[in-house]
Design an enzyme around this catalytic site. Structure first.
Site, PDB file in Angstrom:
ATOM      1  N   PRO A 158       0.853  -1.293   0.109  1.00 20.73           N
ATOM      2  CA  PRO A 158       0.103   0.167   0.124  1.00 20.73           C
ATOM      3  C   PRO A 158       0.716   1.304   0.020  1.00 20.73           C
ATOM      4  CG  PRO A 158      -1.025  -1.656   1.349  1.00 20.73           C
ATOM      5  CD  PRO A 158       0.483  -2.321   1.103  1.00 20.73           C
ATOM      6  N   CYS A 159       0.349   2.423  -0.868  1.00 20.74           N
ATOM      7  CA  CYS A 159       1.005   3.543  -1.093  1.00 20.74           C
ATOM      8  C   CYS A 159       0.736   4.539   0.009  1.00 20.74           C
ATOM      9  CB  CYS A 159       0.825   4.029  -2.357  1.00 20.74           C
ATOM     10  SG  CYS A 159       1.041   2.917  -3.773  1.00 20.74           S
ATOM     11  N   PRO A 160      -0.676   4.635   0.698  1.00 20.75           N
ATOM     12  CA  PRO A 160      -0.723   5.849   1.580  1.00 20.75           C
ATOM     13  C   PRO A 160       0.219   6.165   2.605  1.00 20.75           C
ATOM     14  CG  PRO A 160      -2.738   4.697   0.962  1.00 20.75           C
ATOM     15  CD  PRO A 160      -1.606   3.832   0.433  1.00 20.75           C
ATOM     16  N   PRO A 161       0.906   5.148   3.130  1.00 15.73           N
ATOM     17  CA  PRO A 161       1.824   5.326   4.403  1.00 15.73           C
ATOM     18  C   PRO A 161       2.827   6.330   3.838  1.00 15.73           C
ATOM     19  CG  PRO A 161       1.289   3.113   4.271  1.00 15.73           C
ATOM     20  CD  PRO A 161       0.860   3.560   3.157  1.00 15.73           C
ATOM     21  N   PHE A 162       3.170   6.370   2.362  1.00 18.16           N
ATOM     22  CA  PHE A 162       4.197   7.140   1.898  1.00 18.16           C
ATOM     23  C   PHE A 162       3.892   8.253   1.176  1.00 18.16           C
ATOM     24  CE2 PHE A 162       5.497   2.447   2.393  1.00 18.16           C
ATOM     25  CZ  PHE A 162       6.346   2.592   3.571  1.00 18.16           C
TER      26      PHE A 162
END
Length: 419
Positions: free
Chosen positions: A78-82
């Site tokens: 998943p991309c949202p953490p970065f």
């Protein structure tokens, strides 16, 4: 390599953008893991991939040991953490699975690793995080490298920068070369979509093709928490407007003979057009399961197939020694964060002056910035040593598979919102 060809285990597989690209590069799935049932159905339907549905980190869902020795371990965690849009929470976001994925390398012992994420992971904010990943891979016997790749360089008609990690044992990594951009001009939105815009007799299709003469902004698929069936935030919509595309929603059908000029009423993209913008080709005959918003989210969150194919081919060429060896032997891990490196290597606490020396830029302010960033993803202890403040690196805050990590509770409580 197995008797059945090059095998891949893929986590967080989504609807199959990376899967399709890897298949074209000559890999065959031993397993794909995906949390969203609709995306998993898309993947099964189009590629006949064996898929299990659920939280990839749930030990009751699948056992990585069953796939030990697979040729490639891949994923688009998943991309949202970065992501800047996701507030760059890093280890504080329950969707952060990058560190967990690295720990699976110790179990799977693949010949190669390929993980991709957003450009945000390349930012200074995550320098220590990246350093920990590379250092951990080295402990496991793998040389890792990061590379920012632009989808538009590989025939995809949108910008879409992706930060890709490839890791292999040094003997294989010696033959790995990052794929070169396609020669010639980039594919424009107009050229990519002209046949679809003209399919129902829109008389302005040819003129629109010439007006939409650039690559598009990055498609934003959103998540179950945020985002719908439009082409992204205000800035992205403005970028699409310059290409004479209405980014406020997704159309059910292409313009027809009665549709007005794009100069007064810009067309919206259909699902098929959005997929084309993401790199699915007409000949792929790909069909997305679910309702329109879900279909668009699957497309918008995908790794463009042509980019996955290009990286997959480079990995395969390294495995088969079809590429020339590098002039320099791999094995020396790139330093992304010298302050983290110094703290991690020290058996005791270090003073600010010692960290400035390690940083080698002579700036206390720069070191303080690094310490602030490190403290977001690691326990950082400040110790008063006779009036001198010293710093001691503590535990990594991220999820690596701990049975008592807070992530488990969040995923259990908000199962339908985690993507």
């Amino acid at each position: 390599m197995s008797d059945e060809g090059f095998g891949v285990v893929e986590v967080c597989a989504g609807a199959g953008g990376q899967s399709l690209g890897l298949h074209k590069a000559g890999f065959t799935h031993r397993l794909a893991v995906e949390i969203d049932e609709t995306a998993a159905d898309t993947l099964r339907t189009n590629l006949e991939v064996p898929v299990v549905v659920g939280d990839v980190a749930d030990p009751e869902l699948w056992n990585p040991r069953d796939y030990a020795g697979v040729d490639l371990f891949a994923g688009g965690v998943p991309c949202p953490p970065f992501s800047a849009a996701g507030k760059q929470l890093g280890t504080s976001d329950e969707r952060d699975l990058f560190a967990w994925a690295i720990e699976q390398v110790a179990v799977l012992r693949p010949r190669a690793v390929m993980l991709e994420n957003v450009r945000g992971l390349s930012a200074p904010r995550f320098a220590a995080y990246r350093q920990r990943v590379l250092d951990r891979l080295l402990e496991l016997g793998y040389v890792g490298e990061w590379k920012l790749l632009h989808a538009a360089d590989f025939g995809v008609p949108q910008l879409r920068p992706r930060f890709v990690l490839v890791a292999m044992p040094a003997d294989d990594m010696r033959y790995f070369h990052w794929p070169e951009p396609n020669p010639g001009p980039r594919v424009t939105v107009g050229d990519a979509l002209h046949d679809l815009m003209a399919a129902d007799g829109w008389k302005y299709a040819d003129a629109w093709r010439h007006a939409a003469n650039d690559v598009g902004p990055t498609l934003v698929g959103g998540s179950k928490k945020h985002g719908g069936a439009d082409l992204g935030p205000t800035r992205a919509k403005a970028g699409w407007a310059k290409l004479h595309v209405d980014g406020r929603g997704i159309a059910d059908m292409a313009p027809n003979r009665k549709s007005l000029s794009f100069r007064t009423t810009p067309p919206r993209l259909t699902i098929e057009m959005a997929a084309r913008i993401q790199g699915w080709a007409a000949g792929d005959n790909y069909r997305f399961s679910g309702r329109k918003t879900s279909q668009y989210r699957q497309i918008g969150n995908a790794f463009p197939p042509p980019v996955a194919e290009a990286v997959g081919q480079s990995i395969r060429s390294a495995m088969t020694r079809d590429s020339l060896p590098r002039t320099a032997e791999p094995g020396v891990v790139e330093v992304h964060d010298p302050v983290y490196r110094a703290l991690a290597a020290s058996e005791g606490a270090l003073s600010l002056a010692e960290l400035v020396d390690a940083h080698n830029q002579g700036s206390e302010a720069a070191v303080q910035q690094r310490l602030a960033a490190i403290g977001r993803d690691f326990e950082l202890h400040r110790i008063d040593d006779g009036g001198v403040e010293r710093y001691l690196l503590g535990e990594f805050k991220g999820f690596t598979g701990q049975s008592d990590h807070w992530r488990h509770d969040v995923v259990t409580r908000f199962r339908n919102r985690v993507s």
